[in-house]
Design a protein around this motif. Sequence first.
Motif, PDB file in Angstrom:
ATOM      1  N   ALA A 191       0.815  -1.223   0.000  1.00 51.69           N
ATOM      2  CA  ALA A 191       0.000   0.000   0.000  1.00 51.69           C
ATOM      3  C   ALA A 191       0.845   1.267   0.000  1.00 51.69           C
ATOM      4  O   ALA A 191       0.292   2.367  -0.122  1.00 51.69           O
ATOM      5  CB  ALA A 191      -0.921   0.001   1.221  1.00 51.69           C
TER       6      ALA A 191
ATOM      7  N   ASP B  45      -6.714   0.751   2.792  1.00 46.49           N
ATOM      8  CA  ASP B  45      -6.467  -0.382   1.899  1.00 46.49           C
ATOM      9  C   ASP B  45      -6.072  -1.623   2.695  1.00 46.49           C
ATOM     10  O   ASP B  45      -6.583  -2.726   2.455  1.00 46.49           O
ATOM     11  CB  ASP B  45      -5.350  -0.048   0.896  1.00 46.49           C
ATOM     12  CG  ASP B  45      -5.699   1.105  -0.018  1.00 46.49           C
ATOM     13  OD1 ASP B  45      -6.868   1.532  -0.016  1.00 46.49           O
ATOM     14  OD2 ASP B  45      -4.799   1.575  -0.734  1.00 46.49           O
TER      15      ASP B  45
ATOM     16  N   HIS C   8      -2.711   7.008  -9.722  1.00 42.42           N
ATOM     17  CA  HIS C   8      -2.671   7.321  -8.293  1.00 42.42           C
ATOM     18  C   HIS C   8      -2.661   6.078  -7.410  1.00 42.42           C
ATOM     19  O   HIS C   8      -2.805   6.190  -6.191  1.00 42.42           O
ATOM     20  CB  HIS C   8      -3.865   8.207  -7.927  1.00 42.42           C
ATOM     21  CG  HIS C   8      -3.946   9.460  -8.745  1.00 42.42           C
ATOM     22  ND1 HIS C   8      -3.053  10.497  -8.612  1.00 42.42           N
ATOM     23  CD2 HIS C   8      -4.806   9.815  -9.739  1.00 42.42           C
ATOM     24  CE1 HIS C   8      -3.355  11.458  -9.479  1.00 42.42           C
ATOM     25  NE2 HIS C   8      -4.414  11.065 -10.164  1.00 42.42           N
ATOM     26  N   ALA C   9      -2.467   4.920  -8.012  1.00 42.11           N
ATOM     27  CA  ALA C   9      -2.550   3.660  -7.275  1.00 42.11           C
ATOM     28  C   ALA C   9      -1.175   3.102  -6.961  1.00 42.11           C
ATOM     29  O   ALA C   9      -0.179   3.421  -7.612  1.00 42.11           O
ATOM     30  CB  ALA C   9      -3.361   2.643  -8.069  1.00 42.11           C
ATOM     31  N   SER C  10      -1.147   2.215  -5.971  1.00 40.36           N
ATOM     32  CA  SER C  10       0.057   1.491  -5.612  1.00 40.36           C
ATOM     33  C   SER C  10      -0.099   0.042  -6.111  1.00 40.36           C
ATOM     34  O   SER C  10      -0.445  -0.174  -7.265  1.00 40.36           O
ATOM     35  CB  SER C  10       0.291   1.575  -4.105  1.00 40.36           C
ATOM     36  OG  SER C  10       1.485   0.948  -3.741  1.00 40.36           O
TER      37      SER C  10
ATOM     38  N   SER D 107      -7.719   0.275  -3.847  1.00 42.67           N
ATOM     39  CA  SER D 107      -7.614   1.723  -3.631  1.00 42.67           C
ATOM     40  C   SER D 107      -8.443   2.535  -4.619  1.00 42.67           C
ATOM     41  O   SER D 107      -8.914   3.628  -4.292  1.00 42.67           O
ATOM     42  CB  SER D 107      -6.148   2.159  -3.727  1.00 42.67           C
ATOM     43  OG  SER D 107      -5.597   1.877  -5.004  1.00 42.67           O
ATOM     44  N   HIS D 108      -8.635   2.011  -5.846  1.00 38.39           N
ATOM     45  CA  HIS D 108      -9.366   2.739  -6.885  1.00 38.39           C
ATOM     46  C   HIS D 108     -10.326   1.786  -7.609  1.00 38.39           C
ATOM     47  O   HIS D 108     -10.182   1.508  -8.805  1.00 38.39           O
ATOM     48  CB  HIS D 108      -8.380   3.361  -7.890  1.00 38.39           C
ATOM     49  CG  HIS D 108      -7.470   4.386  -7.280  1.00 38.39           C
ATOM     50  ND1 HIS D 108      -6.361   4.048  -6.541  1.00 38.39           N
ATOM     51  CD2 HIS D 108      -7.532   5.741  -7.290  1.00 38.39           C
ATOM     52  CE1 HIS D 108      -5.766   5.147  -6.120  1.00 38.39           C
ATOM     53  NE2 HIS D 108      -6.446   6.185  -6.548  1.00 38.39           N
TER      54      HIS D 108
ATOM     55  N   SER E 161       0.041   4.868  -1.588  1.00 37.88           N
ATOM     56  CA  SER E 161      -1.387   5.089  -1.793  1.00 37.88           C
ATOM     57  C   SER E 161      -1.910   6.118  -0.800  1.00 37.88           C
ATOM     58  O   SER E 161      -1.567   6.084   0.390  1.00 37.88           O
ATOM     59  CB  SER E 161      -2.155   3.774  -1.626  1.00 37.88           C
ATOM     60  OG  SER E 161      -3.547   4.004  -1.617  1.00 37.88           O
TER      61      SER E 161
ATOM     62  N   GLY F  91       0.340   0.046 -10.970  1.00 42.84           N
ATOM     63  CA  GLY F  91       0.128   1.242 -10.163  1.00 42.84           C
ATOM     64  C   GLY F  91       1.379   2.104 -10.232  1.00 42.84           C
ATOM     65  O   GLY F  91       2.484   1.612 -10.013  1.00 42.84           O
TER      66      GLY F  91
END
Length: 261
Positions: free
Chosen positions: A150, A159, A234-236, A242-243, A153, A206
């Motif tokens: 994570a 998350d 914008h994600a890990s 997260s998205h 993020s 990500g």
Amino acid sequence: MTTSLFTESRGQGPHLVLLHGWGLNSGVWESIIEQLEDHFRITFIDLPGYGRNASVLPSHYDLDSITSMVAECLPNKCSLLGWSMGGLVAQKIACEHATNIEKLVLLATSPKFSQDEDWPGIKPNVLNTFEQQLEHNYTKTLDRFMAIQALGSATAKQDIKFIRDFIQHYPMPDAEALRAGLRILADTDLRTRISEIQCETHRWYGRLDSLVPVKATNSIATLQPNSQTHIFAHASHAPFISHPEEFIAQLLSLFSTDIKV
């Protein structure tokens, strides 16, 4: 021991199989499954030694053996989505059992996870440390691994909580599967194999992922030039957590001619 893996299917539509990552189980998908069931026939497969297959192990636990076990229980003419270590299994299946795979979605995964002098990835000492920590406390080790997943993020704490809450409803993983899984992440190198993948392939990353660094994406695309790359800005390591809306929209776009949206 070796026996058939337990699988579960839900929903209606094109067959889509989901493979989870190291240390976890199919519970990781629960936050998005209701939306997916409206469009797909979803099949969950816990990897050998994990979740509902915690007691189902090959005699020798390596990538070849677990790939064979998963491949044997795939639905006919399915699409395959592999996340993290599940993506290693998915890539190996696509190399060796390609006739059964229509689309391949590789999420936050790589043909080689371990870093070396010319390849970005996880530092080998990090994986070694996790293997040592497993001997003392699985729960804390998994928490540390999820924290790395994570990292970056904006919703990292949330998350991690989502993942922990969903996976705890499944059986604990087998200790040998955990140790062997870390060795798979450390030792596997499929870079010379992925050019063999013939099915439609989509590689999603990500941008903030520290386990599969975004700077590896160009090198991976060069190794498999017929694959398509998408980066969640914008994600890990877990964009579906997260998205979720962005992730689902991206997935539905791949099947726009096959499903009713």
